[in-house]
Design an enzyme around this catalytic site. Structure first.
Site, short mmCIF file in Angstrom:
data_model
loop_
_atom_site.label_atom_id
_atom_site.label_comp_id
_atom_site.label_asym_id
_atom_site.label_seq_id
_atom_site.Cartn_x
_atom_site.Cartn_y
_atom_site.Cartn_z
N TYR A 36 20.36 27.51 87.61
CA TYR A 36 19.00 27.26 88.13
C TYR A 36 19.06 26.50 89.53
O TYR A 36 19.70 25.37 89.43
CB TYR A 36 18.16 26.53 87.35
CG TYR A 36 16.49 26.75 87.48
CD1 TYR A 36 15.67 27.61 87.27
CD2 TYR A 36 16.07 25.56 88.44
CE1 TYR A 36 14.44 27.80 87.72
CE2 TYR A 36 14.72 25.81 88.71
CZ TYR A 36 13.86 26.64 88.38
OH TYR A 36 12.65 26.79 89.03
N GLN A 63 9.79 30.72 83.21
CA GLN A 63 10.11 32.32 83.10
C GLN A 63 11.45 32.38 83.71
O GLN A 63 12.00 33.10 83.08
CB GLN A 63 8.98 32.91 84.00
CG GLN A 63 8.80 32.54 85.56
CD GLN A 63 8.06 31.40 85.78
OE1 GLN A 63 7.71 30.70 84.96
NE2 GLN A 63 7.42 31.37 86.96
N GLN A 114 17.34 8.16 98.79
CA GLN A 114 17.27 8.57 97.31
C GLN A 114 15.75 8.47 96.94
O GLN A 114 15.55 9.49 96.21
CB GLN A 114 18.38 7.92 96.47
CG GLN A 114 19.80 7.97 96.74
CD GLN A 114 19.82 9.50 96.64
OE1 GLN A 114 19.89 10.10 95.51
NE2 GLN A 114 20.35 10.11 97.79
N HIS A 171 13.44 11.83 96.99
CA HIS A 171 13.58 12.89 95.97
C HIS A 171 12.23 13.34 95.31
O HIS A 171 12.08 14.18 95.14
CB HIS A 171 14.69 12.46 95.05
CG HIS A 171 16.08 13.02 95.25
ND1 HIS A 171 16.47 14.34 95.18
CD2 HIS A 171 17.09 12.43 95.56
CE1 HIS A 171 17.88 14.17 95.59
NE2 HIS A 171 18.23 13.19 95.66
N GLU A 179 22.47 7.37 87.61
CA GLU A 179 22.97 8.74 88.01
C GLU A 179 24.01 8.25 89.15
O GLU A 179 25.05 8.95 89.04
CB GLU A 179 21.94 9.44 88.19
CG GLU A 179 22.41 10.98 88.70
CD GLU A 179 21.24 11.88 89.28
OE1 GLU A 179 21.24 12.91 89.61
OE2 GLU A 179 19.94 11.18 89.52
N HIS A 180 23.50 7.70 90.16
CA HIS A 180 24.41 7.61 91.33
C HIS A 180 24.49 5.96 91.51
O HIS A 180 23.74 5.17 91.53
CB HIS A 180 23.64 8.30 92.79
CG HIS A 180 23.23 9.28 92.63
ND1 HIS A 180 21.82 9.60 92.29
CD2 HIS A 180 23.82 10.63 92.78
CE1 HIS A 180 21.73 10.90 92.54
NE2 HIS A 180 22.74 11.39 92.69
N ASP A 199 25.83 14.62 97.33
CA ASP A 199 24.77 15.49 97.09
C ASP A 199 24.87 16.71 97.59
O ASP A 199 24.51 17.86 97.24
CB ASP A 199 23.35 14.72 97.48
CG ASP A 199 22.71 13.96 96.54
OD1 ASP A 199 23.30 14.03 95.48
OD2 ASP A 199 21.70 13.24 96.95
N HIS A 212 37.33 24.32 47.68
CA HIS A 212 38.18 24.10 48.94
C HIS A 212 39.54 23.92 48.22
O HIS A 212 40.61 24.24 48.63
CB HIS A 212 37.69 22.89 49.60
CG HIS A 212 36.86 23.10 50.69
ND1 HIS A 212 35.54 23.60 50.26
CD2 HIS A 212 36.77 22.93 52.05
CE1 HIS A 212 34.89 23.71 51.53
NE2 HIS A 212 35.65 23.56 52.45
#
Length: 435
Positions: A119, A181, A249, A252, A319-320, A353, A412
């Protein structure tokens, strides 16, 4: 240790999140039941686009022709870097085997999944780099079929640069469909696509929720929230660069946290004084996002020393993570919780990035405490195998039978019993659970 918040967030990444679960469940159920036609209905409603869902070769070539040569060269440069780094990562996973007992061999194989769905966001910003990051790694991993899915612009289609990036990075199909979708189409195998084994790539809260709901019937890279970034800076850092990196940043989105952790009050105050003017100088959309993110989510934390700074960072698990401080090797050895680490002023999150080679699909909202980001490994199944001679199975069979009976799993145990009886006729074995 006591930490002083010179700026404290009034909201968190989870604050004010829309209740999207029910909406996403309804859309997914509708599309699974209604197939291609229902997916097209939602595309018409949300994407406001009525062109081809799967781009033809001619449409791809037409889009590529619209991309300036300079931009093509930059995309190719970024692709080459991501590809080479992904190849390095793949080289760390090998098919191996070992002899557990003489004649009893166990091994590991790394097998790529067949179909990947990538995506690529195309809403507020056209995420060219997301096409590079997701499609390239899937290709290097060895996936047999890769679909790149991106929201089309009304009456325009997928951004030409995204089409170009997806194409040169190895996408087998490029789908002009966004949101839930698009995710559903890749998962359910609509429009003649193979059903995806894994879904990767960032997206808005609806895309993230769709991936969360579908996880289990399809693999996902991670459940991503708003992007976040933390900078560790000491008194030797350049306050203008620190402030610029924070703002870069924050643009975003309105709910993208940025954090400054430092042991130098003077630096912190300088940075806080510079940020508003840097935000004001951005284009309108970027300015609005960065302003809200700084106002509501940003924090500036004053620590006693560098050990406390590192501990604070590990607690946030950003994250960063950027380090603009002396003794970079110390920080590299000490820090443990981050999606991607940027050591020194000479590099920046923006490099990662877009073009430096490491992947920008990374864990958010503290998830770096338990997982890393997207890599070739995410597309690969690490599976095990074993084989044995009859003689080598003897000791394993005895242990299996006794452990199974101790657990109460008689079936078993008997699977081991029959082999001992066949391979070693006439021998008596103590296969009871009792000592």
């Amino acid at each position: 240790m006591t930490r002083e918040y010179l700026k404290k967030a009034t909201l968190t990444a989870q604050s004010g999140s829309s209740e999207v679960h029910d909406t996403v469940v309804r859309i997914l159920n509708d599309i699974e039941a209604g197939g291609d036609a229902k997916a097209m209905e939602y595309a018409a409603k949300f994407d406001r686009y009525s062109g081809n869902v799967l781009l033809t070769a001619d449409e791809i070539e037409a889009a590529i022709a619209l991309v300036p040569e300079k931009l093509k060269a930059d995309i190719q440069f970024a692709h080459d870097n991501v590809k080479r780094f992904a190849e390095l990562q793949k080289s760390t996973v090998a098919d191996v085997e070992m002899e557990i007992e003489p004649g009893f061999i166990a091994g590991q194989k790394a097998i790529p999944v067949d179909a990947a769905g990538c995506y690529v966001p195309g809403g507020r910003y056209s995420h060219i780099a997301s096409a590079i990051m997701t499609v390239t790694t899937a290709k290097v991993a060895g996936c047999k079929h890769i679909t790149a899915c991106s929201p089309p612009r009304p009456d325009v289609g997928v951004a030409p640069a995204i089409v170009y990036a997806a194409h040169i990075c190895g996408a087998d199909k490029i789908m002009a469909m966004g949101g839930v979708q698009g995710v559903a189409a890749m998962t359910f195998g609509l429009f003649g696509l193979p059903k995806a084994n894994i879904l990767v790539g960032p997206g808005n809260q609806f895309v993230a929720e769709a991936k969360r709901i579908l996880f289990g019937r399809v693999g996902i890279d991670m459940i991503a929230g708003p992007t976040d970034s933390l900078i560790l800076a000491d008194g030797h850092a350049d306050p203008h660069i620190v402030a610029t990196d924070l703002v870069s940043q924050a643009e975003h989105g309105y709910n993208s946290p940025v954090w400054l952790v430092t042991d130098d009050r003077v630096l912190a105050e300088k940075v806080m004084g510079m940020v508003p003017d840097l935000i004001a100088d951005l284009p309108e959309l970027n300015r609005d996002n960065a302003f809200a993110a700084w106002r509501d989510y940003a924090e500036v934390i004053l620590c006693a020393n560098r050990e406390d700074m590192a501990a604070c960072s590990d607690e946030y698990a950003p994250e960063h993570l950027t380090v603009q401080a002396d003794d970079l090797e110390w920080w590299l050895d000490r820090l443990t919780c981050y999606g991607s680490l940027f050591l020194g002023e000479e590099t920046t999150v923006s490099y990662g990035d877009k073009a430096s080679g490491t992947n920008h699909v990374l864990p958010t909202s503290g998830a770096a405490g338990y997982t890393g980001g997207l890599s070739v490994h995410k597309y690969m199944k690490i599976v095990t195998w074993q084989r044995s001679t009859q003689a080598a199975s003897k000791r394993v069979a005895e242990a299996t039978a006794r452990i199974s009976r101790l657990e109460g799993m008689e079936g078993h145990a008997r699977a081991a019993d029959v082999r001992l009886a066949k391979y070693f006729p006439g021998e008596n074995f103590d296969l009871s659970a009792e000592g």
